[in-house]
Scaffold this motif. Structure first.
Motif, PDB file in Angstrom:
ATOM      1  N   GLY A 158       0.804  -1.222   0.000  1.00 30.14           N
ATOM      2  CA  GLY A 158       0.000   0.000   0.000  1.00 30.14           C
ATOM      3  C   GLY A 158       0.834   1.268   0.000  1.00 30.14           C
ATOM      4  O   GLY A 158       0.351   2.317  -0.433  1.00 30.14           O
ATOM      5  N   GLN A 159       2.089   1.190   0.472  1.00 31.79           N
ATOM      6  CA  GLN A 159       2.958   2.376   0.529  1.00 31.79           C
ATOM      7  C   GLN A 159       2.227   3.561   1.166  1.00 31.79           C
ATOM      8  O   GLN A 159       2.255   4.689   0.654  1.00 31.79           O
ATOM      9  CB  GLN A 159       3.421   2.758  -0.883  1.00 31.79           C
ATOM     10  N   VAL A 160       1.521   3.273   2.254  1.00 28.95           N
ATOM     11  CA  VAL A 160       0.722   4.305   2.921  1.00 28.95           C
ATOM     12  C   VAL A 160       1.638   5.395   3.481  1.00 28.95           C
ATOM     13  O   VAL A 160       2.639   5.102   4.140  1.00 28.95           O
ATOM     14  CB  VAL A 160      -0.126   3.673   4.049  1.00 28.95           C
ATOM     15  N   CYS A 161       1.281   6.651   3.203  1.00 28.06           N
ATOM     16  CA  CYS A 161       2.069   7.799   3.662  1.00 28.06           C
ATOM     17  C   CYS A 161       1.287   8.558   4.734  1.00 28.06           C
ATOM     18  O   CYS A 161       0.048   8.500   4.777  1.00 28.06           O
ATOM     19  CB  CYS A 161       2.338   8.754   2.503  1.00 28.06           C
ATOM     20  N   PRO A 162       1.998   9.288   5.590  1.00 24.39           N
ATOM     21  CA  PRO A 162       1.320  10.130   6.573  1.00 24.39           C
ATOM     22  C   PRO A 162       0.339  11.068   5.865  1.00 24.39           C
ATOM     23  O   PRO A 162       0.617  11.518   4.756  1.00 24.39           O
ATOM     24  CB  PRO A 162       2.464  10.917   7.226  1.00 24.39           C
ATOM     25  N   GLU A 163      -0.786  11.323   6.514  1.00 25.57           N
ATOM     26  CA  GLU A 163      -1.832  12.233   6.018  1.00 25.57           C
ATOM     27  C   GLU A 163      -2.738  11.583   4.979  1.00 25.57           C
ATOM     28  O   GLU A 163      -3.748  12.173   4.614  1.00 25.57           O
ATOM     29  CB  GLU A 163      -1.270  13.536   5.416  1.00 25.57           C
ATOM     30  N   ALA A 200      -1.770   1.386  10.049  1.00 32.97           N
ATOM     31  CA  ALA A 200      -2.010   2.586   9.234  1.00 32.97           C
ATOM     32  C   ALA A 200      -2.050   3.825  10.130  1.00 32.97           C
ATOM     33  O   ALA A 200      -1.507   4.879   9.798  1.00 32.97           O
ATOM     34  CB  ALA A 200      -3.310   2.439   8.445  1.00 32.97           C
ATOM     35  N   ARG A 201      -2.664   3.690  11.303  1.00 34.04           N
ATOM     36  CA  ARG A 201      -2.697   4.794  12.265  1.00 34.04           C
ATOM     37  C   ARG A 201      -1.282   5.109  12.773  1.00 34.04           C
ATOM     38  O   ARG A 201      -0.883   6.273  12.836  1.00 34.04           O
ATOM     39  CB  ARG A 201      -3.618   4.410  13.439  1.00 34.04           C
ATOM     40  N   LEU A 202      -0.536   4.067  13.105  1.00 32.71           N
ATOM     41  CA  LEU A 202       0.841   4.249  13.577  1.00 32.71           C
ATOM     42  C   LEU A 202       1.677   4.993  12.534  1.00 32.71           C
ATOM     43  O   LEU A 202       2.523   5.828  12.870  1.00 32.71           O
ATOM     44  CB  LEU A 202       1.467   2.876  13.877  1.00 32.71           C
ATOM     45  N   VAL A 220      -7.665   6.884   9.300  1.00 31.97           N
ATOM     46  CA  VAL A 220      -8.183   5.536   9.056  1.00 31.97           C
ATOM     47  C   VAL A 220      -9.709   5.511   9.171  1.00 31.97           C
ATOM     48  O   VAL A 220     -10.271   5.899  10.200  1.00 31.97           O
ATOM     49  CB  VAL A 220      -7.586   4.518  10.053  1.00 31.97           C
ATOM     50  N   ILE A 221     -10.348   5.075   8.089  1.00 29.00           N
ATOM     51  CA  ILE A 221     -11.793   4.834   8.098  1.00 29.00           C
ATOM     52  C   ILE A 221     -11.988   3.325   8.003  1.00 29.00           C
ATOM     53  O   ILE A 221     -11.510   2.683   7.064  1.00 29.00           O
ATOM     54  CB  ILE A 221     -12.482   5.524   6.906  1.00 29.00           C
ATOM     55  N   GLY A 245     -16.421  13.966  -0.110  1.00 32.62           N
ATOM     56  CA  GLY A 245     -16.616  13.650  -1.524  1.00 32.62           C
ATOM     57  C   GLY A 245     -15.336  13.269  -2.255  1.00 32.62           C
ATOM     58  O   GLY A 245     -15.375  12.826  -3.405  1.00 32.62           O
ATOM     59  N   ALA A 246     -14.201  13.426  -1.602  1.00 29.94           N
ATOM     60  CA  ALA A 246     -12.921  13.197  -2.296  1.00 29.94           C
ATOM     61  C   ALA A 246     -12.600  11.721  -2.462  1.00 29.94           C
ATOM     62  O   ALA A 246     -11.895  11.334  -3.394  1.00 29.94           O
ATOM     63  CB  ALA A 246     -11.790  13.882  -1.533  1.00 29.94           C
ATOM     64  N   GLY A 247     -13.094  10.863  -1.577  1.00 25.87           N
ATOM     65  CA  GLY A 247     -12.724   9.452  -1.613  1.00 25.87           C
ATOM     66  C   GLY A 247     -11.417   9.210  -0.881  1.00 25.87           C
ATOM     67  O   GLY A 247     -10.748  10.149  -0.426  1.00 25.87           O
ATOM     68  N   VAL A 248     -11.058   7.953  -0.760  1.00 25.41           N
ATOM     69  CA  VAL A 248      -9.864   7.586   0.029  1.00 25.41           C
ATOM     70  C   VAL A 248      -8.661   7.381  -0.890  1.00 25.41           C
ATOM     71  O   VAL A 248      -8.803   7.141  -2.087  1.00 25.41           O
ATOM     72  CB  VAL A 248     -10.114   6.311   0.871  1.00 25.41           C
ATOM     73  N   ASP A 249      -7.474   7.481  -0.320  1.00 24.84           N
ATOM     74  CA  ASP A 249      -6.229   7.295  -1.079  1.00 24.84           C
ATOM     75  C   ASP A 249      -5.877   5.815  -1.230  1.00 24.84           C
ATOM     76  O   ASP A 249      -5.366   5.391  -2.257  1.00 24.84           O
ATOM     77  CB  ASP A 249      -5.075   8.018  -0.366  1.00 24.84           C
TER      78      ASP A 249
END
Ligand SMILES: [Zn+2]
Ligand SMILES: [Zn+2]
Length: 343
Positions: free
Chosen positions: A162-167, A187-189, A194-195, A233-237
């Motif tokens: 996922g290469q999840v980034c801060p924000e 993901a929170r860490l 996080v939804i 309305g933007a949706g998730v990354d």
């Protein structure tokens, strides 16, 4: 030794405790005294007969941890008394995928614990050392057993794939399960918003406690409108898709432009229909995620050992209650992971 033997695919009641000969470690293997073995959704699919490489009679379980009681011929680096936890599967260590660090994609040796290799629903397990990680001192057996498939999978999906980034905003489906709670937590860490989606109102507190900023309760799994509302309305990354075919189309509708969908679970093994136009106009990326690499298992064990992540083990049950454990998981009455405690 005692083992839960599956003699015919089917209902949970087909998992019966039996007395069977204790295995001997072959070359390249060690004999583990199994201290804990996680019960995973994969085991339910396996028990029903939906995994073609499993043949009955079978001993399930790929989430085992235990101490080495005997070292097989030709094994170096492992000694009696060492603490070990299994990866889900083996790898050869020499092919192009292995050399690139993607040993969960190795085709040369893809044997899986609980499928080709008798698994951890037993008091002893003859484990090829190619499929083992080292458990740090001080970590509980329950946490060690579930590290690979829950925390390690979270490392694989949130960080590696996922290469999840801060924000960034991350959606997690199936958030109250063993993988889900760890994906939420990691993901929170790592600084994401996080939804989390769960089908059960009873599991909201657990998902919040794992670190979800928002929890969408959706018994009918029609959560996309609420997720879009929560994101203005933007949706998730990024979406971590743990449920699979039942939530996939809703997950796609939650995605923002340029979003990444990491697909790691398909609970009911179903198919999905997909309009390619949706991928085109949003330049979505759909990424598969399979199993855990050796490096990710080490990372997971380290995160648990230092307390940056906590394990979610809901209950430890004796081996004789394997059928009950499967029933509880099948009826979605488990938050986190159930473990069997064979010894
Ligand atoms: Zn598992
Ligand atoms: Zn390989």
């Amino acid at each position: 030794m005692n083992a839960v033997v599956l003699r015919a695919f089917g209902a949970p009641e087909n998992l019966r405790l039996e007395s069977v000969p204790e295995p001997r470690p072959e070359p390249g293997e060690v004999l583990l005294r199994v201290r804990a073995c996680g019960v995973c959704h994969h085991d339910l699919i396996n028990r029903r007969g939906n995994l073609p490489r499993t043949h009955v009679p079978a001993i399930l379980g790929h989430e085992a941890a235990g101490d080495v009681v005997e070292v097989g011929p030709g094994v170096s680096g492992w000694s009696v008394g060492d603490r070990a936890a299994t990866l889900q599967r083996l790898s050869c260590g020499r092919c192009a995928q292995c050399r690139a660090g993607r040993n969960s994609l190795c085709r040369t040796d893809a044997r899986f614990f609980g499928e080709e290799i008798p698994g951890g629903y037993a008091t002893y397990l003859a484990a090829p050392v190619a499929g083992l990680g080292r458990v740090p001192p001080g970590l509980s057996w329950e946490a060690a057993a579930t590290a690979c498939c829950t925390t390690g999978t979270a490392v694989h999906v949130v960080r590696t794939r996922g290469q999840v980034c801060p924000e960034e905003t991350v959606l997690v489906t199936g958030a109250s399960g063993g993988v889900g709670l760890q994906a939420v937590q990691l993901a929170r860490l790592d600084g994401a918003r996080v939804i989390a989606v769960t089908s059960s109102p009873l599991k909201v507190d657990a998902v919040h406690a794992a670190g979800a900023h928002e929890v969408v309760v959706s018994p009918g799994l029609d959560f996309s409108a609420e997720v879009r509302r929560l994101t203005g309305g933007a949706g998730v990354d990024v979406a971590i898709e743990i449920v699979g075919s039942r939530t996939f189309s809703q997950t796609l509708r939650c995605m923002g432009a340029g979003g990444r969908v990491v697909v790691v679970g398909n609970v009911d093994t179903g198919s999905v229909s997909l309009n390619p136009g949706l991928l085109i106009v949003k330049e979505l990326e759909i990424l598969g995620a399979y199993a855990t690499t050796s490096a990710e298992l080490d990372e997971a064990l380290g995160l648990l050992r230092c307390g940056e992540m906590r394990p979610y083990v809901s209950e430890g049950l004796p081996l004789a209650q394997a059928a009950r454990a499967h029933g509880l998981l099948e009826r979605k009455q488990v938050s986190g992971r159930l473990v069997l405690l064979p010894n």
